[in-house]
Each structure stands twice: as C-alpha cells, then as structure tokens.
Design a protein around this motif. Sequence first.
Motif, short mmCIF file in Angstrom:
data_model
loop_
_atom_site.label_atom_id
_atom_site.label_comp_id
_atom_site.label_asym_id
_atom_site.label_seq_id
_atom_site.Cartn_x
_atom_site.Cartn_y
_atom_site.Cartn_z
N LEU A 72 0.82 -1.22 0.00
CA LEU A 72 0.00 0.00 0.00
C LEU A 72 0.85 1.27 0.00
O LEU A 72 0.30 2.38 -0.05
CB LEU A 72 -0.93 0.00 1.21
CG LEU A 72 -2.06 -1.03 1.18
CD1 LEU A 72 -2.73 -1.12 2.55
CD2 LEU A 72 -3.08 -0.69 0.10
N GLY A 73 2.16 1.10 0.05
CA GLY A 73 3.04 2.25 -0.01
C GLY A 73 3.21 2.99 1.30
O GLY A 73 3.66 4.14 1.31
N LEU A 74 2.85 2.37 2.42
CA LEU A 74 2.96 3.04 3.71
C LEU A 74 4.37 2.94 4.26
O LEU A 74 5.16 2.08 3.86
CB LEU A 74 1.96 2.43 4.70
CG LEU A 74 0.49 2.49 4.29
CD1 LEU A 74 -0.38 1.87 5.36
CD2 LEU A 74 0.06 3.94 4.02
N ASP A 75 4.68 3.81 5.19
CA ASP A 75 6.00 3.84 5.80
C ASP A 75 6.02 2.85 6.97
O ASP A 75 5.46 3.12 8.04
CB ASP A 75 6.32 5.25 6.29
CG ASP A 75 7.77 5.41 6.73
OD1 ASP A 75 8.30 4.47 7.33
OD2 ASP A 75 8.36 6.47 6.46
N THR A 76 6.64 1.72 6.78
CA THR A 76 6.63 0.68 7.81
C THR A 76 7.45 1.07 9.03
O THR A 76 7.17 0.60 10.14
CB THR A 76 7.16 -0.65 7.24
OG1 THR A 76 8.46 -0.44 6.67
CG2 THR A 76 6.22 -1.18 6.16
N SER A 77 8.45 1.93 8.86
CA SER A 77 9.22 2.37 10.03
C SER A 77 8.35 3.24 10.93
O SER A 77 8.45 3.16 12.16
CB SER A 77 10.47 3.13 9.60
OG SER A 77 10.14 4.34 8.94
N ALA A 78 7.48 4.05 10.33
CA ALA A 78 6.57 4.87 11.14
C ALA A 78 5.56 3.98 11.86
O ALA A 78 5.24 4.21 13.03
CB ALA A 78 5.84 5.87 10.25
N LEU A 79 5.07 2.96 11.18
CA LEU A 79 4.16 2.02 11.83
C LEU A 79 4.86 1.30 12.99
O LEU A 79 4.26 1.07 14.05
CB LEU A 79 3.63 1.00 10.82
CG LEU A 79 2.58 1.52 9.84
CD1 LEU A 79 2.38 0.54 8.69
CD2 LEU A 79 1.25 1.79 10.55
N ALA A 80 6.13 0.96 12.80
CA ALA A 80 6.88 0.28 13.86
C ALA A 80 7.05 1.20 15.06
O ALA A 80 6.94 0.76 16.21
CB ALA A 80 8.24 -0.17 13.33
#
Length: 488
Positions: free
Chosen positions: A186-194
């Motif tokens: 989906l193109g989301l920032d996985t580091s921000a989610l982490a």
Amino acid sequence: MAASLLLAATPSSNANAQTVMARSRSPVHRMLALARRGEFATAAALGESSLDELPSSRPLDADACHLVLTTGYVAIRAGNRDQASRAVTAYLSRCERNGAPPPANAPEVLRIRRVLAGAPVSAVYKPIASPAARGDAGSRTAPPPPIALSAGGPGSAPAAAVWDNASAGPNRRAATAYIEGDPVALGLDTSALARHRELCIDSSADACLVLYRGQIVQEWYGRRYREPMPAMSSTKSIAGLLVGMLIDDGKLSGVDVRVCTYLPDWCTGTRVHVTIRHLLTMTSGFPTMQDARSVSGATDQNAHVRALTPTSEPGEVWAYSNEGVQLLSPILDVVAGEPIQSYAKRRLFEPLGMVSTQLSVDAAGHAVLYSNMQTTPREFARIGLLMLRHGAWQGKQIVSQRWVASSVVASQALNREYGLLWWTAMPNESRFASRGYLDTDMQVMPDDQLVIVRMQRATGPVGVRAAYAPAAYDIYPEFVRRLGGRVP
C-alpha cells in the motif's frame, strides 16, 4: 513488558517527526528495547557507557535523570549490583530536590533498593515474556486458528494480527471481516508504523489498531487485553451520533429544543434555558464535577443528573461535563420511544456489524452516555469508518452527512476544539477524534484515509511511562509519507 520499565519523556506537542525519531534512538529507548527481549546485560552495558557521557554539572535535567534510573533498572535485572547501586546513588544525589524523590519514580528506586538489600529479583520484578509470546519477533505473528465470522463474510484469522496472549486476543466471532492490508504494497512507511507500535507498548496500551482505506495495516494487543473493552469518554461521541440519528428519523426536531420539553422538572429557574445544543457542546452551565456531585458514583445516574442545577448561565462557559452528557440519557429515552441503549443497538451497532458492542447501563437500567461503552478495537473502528464515509455504510445512510460534518467542526466560540461531543479537526490538518481517559481514543484523518484506535483499560505499571499523546500525533502523518503525505 515488565511492570517497571521506565520510558522516555514525551516530546512537546509541537515536536516534529525528527524529534520523535531521535527519541526512538535514544539510549533509554534502546535499553528498554533490549530489556523487553531479556537482554539485560547488553542494556546495562549501554547504560554504563551513556552514564560516562553525562555532564558534570548539577542538577541533571529530566532526560539525564531518566537515563540514570533506567540504567539502575537494567543493571539490577542483569545482576550487576555495583552498577545499579551507583546509578541509584547518582539519581538520589543529582536528581532529587530537598531529599524528596519525584513521586512517579519513587517506587522504582524502592524496587532497586529491595534487590540491593537482598530480596530475590523474582520477588520484585515480573519475568519478561519471550519475544515469541509478545510478538516482538516481527511486525506480525501467527494468530490463533481461524474462526468463522458472523454477520457475513468468510472467516479467516488475520495475518496482520499481533497480540501477546492468544487466550486474551480478539474474538473473531465478534467482528465482521476486515481486509488485512499489506503496508508495503500500500506504499505506507513501515518504520513509522513500527514506531507507533513501540509507542503503544511503551504507553501501556492494551490494544492499537490502524486502518488505511478501510484495511487493517497494524493490529497489536497486549497481555492485559480482554474483551469487551471500555471506550471510556469516547462514548460521548457515540451519544452525539445518536442525537443526530434521532433528528434524521424525525423523532427530534433539532438541537435547540429545551431540555424541559422532555423533562418537566427542568422548567424552572436557570434550567429552563438549557437546550440539547448546550448539552452537546459542553456549555450547559454545569462545571466539571469531581466531588460528591459527580455522576460516576450514583446508582441511578439519570435521577442524579436530573436533580442537579447548572452553576452558570447556559452558553456562557465551556466546561467538560459528564453530568451534562448523562442528562441526554433520560431525554433520548423519551425521544426514541424506547431505552436509548436499545435504539443504539438497533439503529447503529447492528447495521455496522458491531455485534459485541453495547452501551453500559447503571444499576437502575439507564444507559450511561458519558463513558464506558463496551466494545472491541475492531468494532470501535467501524464508527471511525462511518465518519470517514460521511455517515454511510454499505450503501445505507446511517446518519446524515450534514450531522457528521457538523459534529467535527467548532460548535461554539468558547472552545474551538470541540464540536458536537467530538473533538474537532486540528489546526492545519485534517483530523478529528473521540477521546477518553488513558488515551482510549479514536483518531480519524479523512485526507489520509486513516482510522487509528488506541484502547487502555486501566493505569499502567508503576513508574514513568511514555505518554501516547502528543507523540503519536507526530507519527500519524508519517504513515503516508511515502505517498507524498496524502492519499493518491
């Protein structure tokens, strides 16, 4: 997570994303991450090297004091009594004032001292759960076996689900199917989610859920999670929606109707001027009550609030009032022609597939509208999706677009951050929220197509914890950063 882990101080409300990232890389954050994995010796070594870099000046600032005490914690867990003793000594001599320890930190000092005095570590600290049990091995872990879902849709256990105790995890029977989105695809920032997930853990949350375009892209449950969960004061926003729905149904003529239209005992004195609008906007004249007048301890909460009298003229003062919202309960019973909890179930919860959700009732059987709706994160998030979709659900208008729009903008000039029992869009950003005690909140970000739910049942373990808000507000925009900050 251990009961006594001490977490980094929260950045101020105007801290930017770089500040949040810097804190996530701080020695304290890294020590606690190691401690959560049981790597106390490594954490203690990091603490020792960080202590060597402390300034010689006195007194130490809050962040440095936090580092000192956290070093003491990881050292005592690592069995390094000498290092723990030095850390406590430094804390007591360089951080405290007039011989009195900061109240929030005093219990941690006492715990370290108990071990130094000879108490077994196991008698003072709870064991650290294994990474596999906590779901720390990655952003996702294998959930319990699939359970068929009710209210339509094939059942499958979500690949995105992460919880610490499978027996306490979410009840799949209690929620219709969500699509499990892949943040990378989906193109989301996985580091921000982490970072968000770490903040949920560090702030003692019981559950955190992030939806993007209606898909679950993050789901985490702590060891204390049990269903149902109380929505705390976020319940007030549900009460606001019910008023709008009764207007849509033609049962209520509008919000400027006087309370005494439905409650004859309110037709004298100052009370005669109070309208439903005043109750929806926290301008009824009730003060914030935290004494014997508070509704929370009453057996019959409707009778309690009906007996109260505003202390100021309606419309002149903004004051957050549980009592004002609870006064809607007897009014809406009359307007709906049935207990408002029954109306809510039939008109709102069931159409949205919120099969486990219900309003709490007091000992007299009256709906409690200011707090503690019983729900689950997945079901609560459906209210956010309803708001995101302008009141429509699966082709049916559950609540009018006009009411949804009016609910999340400033409703009066006394507090521009408050709408109709919703907290309004923040300046320079598209976000509104229902908010409750212990950051049991739901944030809705229309421009980014995000719904974020955080729930917490009770206060966290003793010790200085990271606050969820406002640090989380700096992280949310980062979820969609790779999309240019907005949904394409």
